[in-house]
Write a protein that holds these residues in place. Sequence first.
Motif, PDB file in Angstrom:
ATOM      1  N   ASP A  77     102.359-102.946  50.112  1.00 62.89           N
ATOM      2  CA  ASP A  77     102.963-104.437  50.727  1.00 62.89           C
ATOM      3  C   ASP A  77     102.218-105.528  50.962  1.00 62.89           C
ATOM      4  OD1 ASP A  77     105.434-103.406  50.022  1.00 62.89           O
ATOM      5  OD2 ASP A  77     105.813-102.559  52.139  1.00 62.89           O
ATOM      6  N   ASN A  78     100.773-105.127  51.324  1.00 62.65           N
ATOM      7  CA  ASN A  78      99.728-106.215  51.670  1.00 62.65           C
ATOM      8  C   ASN A  78      99.262-107.007  50.477  1.00 62.65           C
ATOM      9  OD1 ASN A  78      99.903-105.319  54.407  1.00 62.65           O
ATOM     10  ND2 ASN A  78      97.884-103.930  54.210  1.00 62.65           N
ATOM     11  N   LEU A  79      99.641-106.523  49.156  1.00 61.69           N
ATOM     12  CA  LEU A  79      99.152-107.181  47.836  1.00 61.69           C
ATOM     13  C   LEU A  79     100.460-107.893  47.287  1.00 61.69           C
ATOM     14  CD1 LEU A  79      97.078-104.235  46.533  1.00 61.69           C
ATOM     15  CD2 LEU A  79      96.206-106.269  47.943  1.00 61.69           C
ATOM     16  N   PRO A  80      99.908-109.250  46.604  1.00 60.47           N
ATOM     17  CA  PRO A  80     101.097-109.684  46.089  1.00 60.47           C
ATOM     18  C   PRO A  80     101.668-109.021  45.006  1.00 60.47           C
ATOM     19  CG  PRO A  80      99.257-110.738  45.426  1.00 60.47           C
ATOM     20  CD  PRO A  80      98.797-109.719  46.544  1.00 60.47           C
ATOM     21  N   VAL A  81     102.995-109.322  44.499  1.00 56.33           N
ATOM     22  CA  VAL A  81     103.775-108.528  43.205  1.00 56.33           C
ATOM     23  C   VAL A  81     103.235-109.714  42.316  1.00 56.33           C
ATOM     24  CG1 VAL A  81     105.994-108.566  42.109  1.00 56.33           C
ATOM     25  CG2 VAL A  81     105.751-107.912  44.579  1.00 56.33           C
ATOM     26  N   LEU A  82     102.762-109.127  41.197  1.00 56.64           N
ATOM     27  CA  LEU A  82     102.324-110.069  39.955  1.00 56.64           C
ATOM     28  C   LEU A  82     103.675-110.592  39.336  1.00 56.64           C
ATOM     29  CD1 LEU A  82      99.276-108.261  38.595  1.00 56.64           C
ATOM     30  CD2 LEU A  82      99.613-109.894  40.392  1.00 56.64           C
ATOM     31  N   LYS A  83     103.566-111.636  38.877  1.00 53.60           N
ATOM     32  CA  LYS A  83     104.700-112.302  38.198  1.00 53.60           C
ATOM     33  C   LYS A  83     104.917-111.572  36.551  1.00 53.60           C
ATOM     34  CE  LYS A  83     104.762-116.790  40.713  1.00 53.60           C
ATOM     35  NZ  LYS A  83     104.667-118.014  40.582  1.00 53.60           N
ATOM     36  N   ARG A  84     106.112-111.126  36.405  1.00 52.47           N
ATOM     37  CA  ARG A  84     106.272-110.473  35.053  1.00 52.47           C
ATOM     38  C   ARG A  84     106.101-111.414  33.904  1.00 52.47           C
ATOM     39  NH1 ARG A  84     111.921-107.411  33.278  1.00 52.47           N
ATOM     40  NH2 ARG A  84     111.386-107.337  31.086  1.00 52.47           N
ATOM     41  N   GLU A  85     106.726-112.727  34.249  1.00 52.74           N
ATOM     42  CA  GLU A  85     106.247-113.489  32.943  1.00 52.74           C
ATOM     43  C   GLU A  85     104.625-113.926  32.644  1.00 52.74           C
ATOM     44  OE1 GLU A  85     108.004-114.458  35.857  1.00 52.74           O
ATOM     45  OE2 GLU A  85     109.969-113.771  34.936  1.00 52.74           O
ATOM     46  N   SER A  86     103.968-114.013  33.581  1.00 55.32           N
ATOM     47  CA  SER A  86     102.509-114.271  33.334  1.00 55.32           C
ATOM     48  C   SER A  86     101.963-112.955  32.736  1.00 55.32           C
ATOM     49  CB  SER A  86     101.752-114.789  34.504  1.00 55.32           C
ATOM     50  OG  SER A  86     101.863-113.758  35.725  1.00 55.32           O
ATOM     51  N   VAL A  87     102.250-111.808  32.965  1.00 58.74           N
ATOM     52  CA  VAL A  87     101.688-110.499  32.597  1.00 58.74           C
ATOM     53  C   VAL A  87     102.098-110.502  31.222  1.00 58.74           C
ATOM     54  CG1 VAL A  87     101.767-108.210  32.718  1.00 58.74           C
ATOM     55  CG2 VAL A  87     101.342-109.569  34.806  1.00 58.74           C
ATOM     56  N   GLU A  88     103.421-110.698  30.805  1.00 61.52           N
ATOM     57  CA  GLU A  88     103.819-110.495  29.606  1.00 61.52           C
ATOM     58  C   GLU A  88     103.222-111.507  28.610  1.00 61.52           C
ATOM     59  OE1 GLU A  88     108.105-110.660  29.972  1.00 61.52           O
ATOM     60  OE2 GLU A  88     108.317-108.525  30.108  1.00 61.52           O
ATOM     61  N   GLN A  89     103.109-112.811  29.069  1.00 61.66           N
ATOM     62  CA  GLN A  89     102.481-113.902  28.228  1.00 61.66           C
ATOM     63  C   GLN A  89     101.265-113.756  28.023  1.00 61.66           C
ATOM     64  OE1 GLN A  89     102.247-117.429  30.178  1.00 61.66           O
ATOM     65  NE2 GLN A  89     101.803-118.797  28.506  1.00 61.66           N
ATOM     66  N   TYR A  90     100.224-113.068  28.913  1.00 64.40           N
ATOM     67  CA  TYR A  90      98.988-112.544  28.255  1.00 64.40           C
ATOM     68  C   TYR A  90      99.083-111.694  27.386  1.00 64.40           C
ATOM     69  CZ  TYR A  90      94.105-110.814  28.589  1.00 64.40           C
ATOM     70  OH  TYR A  90      93.016-110.134  28.193  1.00 64.40           O
ATOM     71  N   ILE A  91      99.782-110.487  27.669  1.00 59.81           N
ATOM     72  CA  ILE A  91      99.733-109.250  26.752  1.00 59.81           C
ATOM     73  C   ILE A  91     100.278-109.731  25.218  1.00 59.81           C
ATOM     74  CG2 ILE A  91     101.306-107.324  26.112  1.00 59.81           C
ATOM     75  CD1 ILE A  91     101.131-106.620  29.201  1.00 59.81           C
ATOM     76  N   ARG A  92     101.305-110.740  25.144  1.00 62.91           N
ATOM     77  CA  ARG A  92     101.542-111.261  23.801  1.00 62.91           C
ATOM     78  C   ARG A  92     100.563-112.032  23.230  1.00 62.91           C
ATOM     79  NH1 ARG A  92     106.534-111.954  26.479  1.00 62.91           N
ATOM     80  NH2 ARG A  92     106.077-113.968  27.333  1.00 62.91           N
ATOM     81  N   SER A  93      99.863-112.739  24.181  1.00 61.24           N
ATOM     82  CA  SER A  93      98.734-113.477  23.392  1.00 61.24           C
ATOM     83  C   SER A  93      97.397-112.816  23.064  1.00 61.24           C
ATOM     84  CB  SER A  93      98.213-114.750  24.552  1.00 61.24           C
ATOM     85  OG  SER A  93      97.316-114.055  25.603  1.00 61.24           O
TER      86      SER A  93
END
Length: 76
Positions: A49-65
């Motif tokens: 909980d001390n770390l931010p949740v990563l945004k799904r959209e940005s992770v998926e965008q990187y993986i697709r690219s």
Amino acid sequence: MYSAWSNVRGFVRFSLCDWPGRNACVLFMGGCSLRCPTCHNADLAWTPDNLPVLKRESVEQYIRSKKRWLDGIVIS
């Protein structure tokens, strides 16, 4: 409704060692019920909980690219 994406706390964009013989990215999920004294990700495992949740959209965008260069995704 619960989504596993709400627990993604870390992301390594490229790894040659987490899936031997393969190029992969690594998604790290927060939390762990073990208390291994040699844990390399203690903050991630024990206090996610001390770390931010990563945004799904940005992770998926990187993986697709980068899908041309990635053999897969390691989830840890």
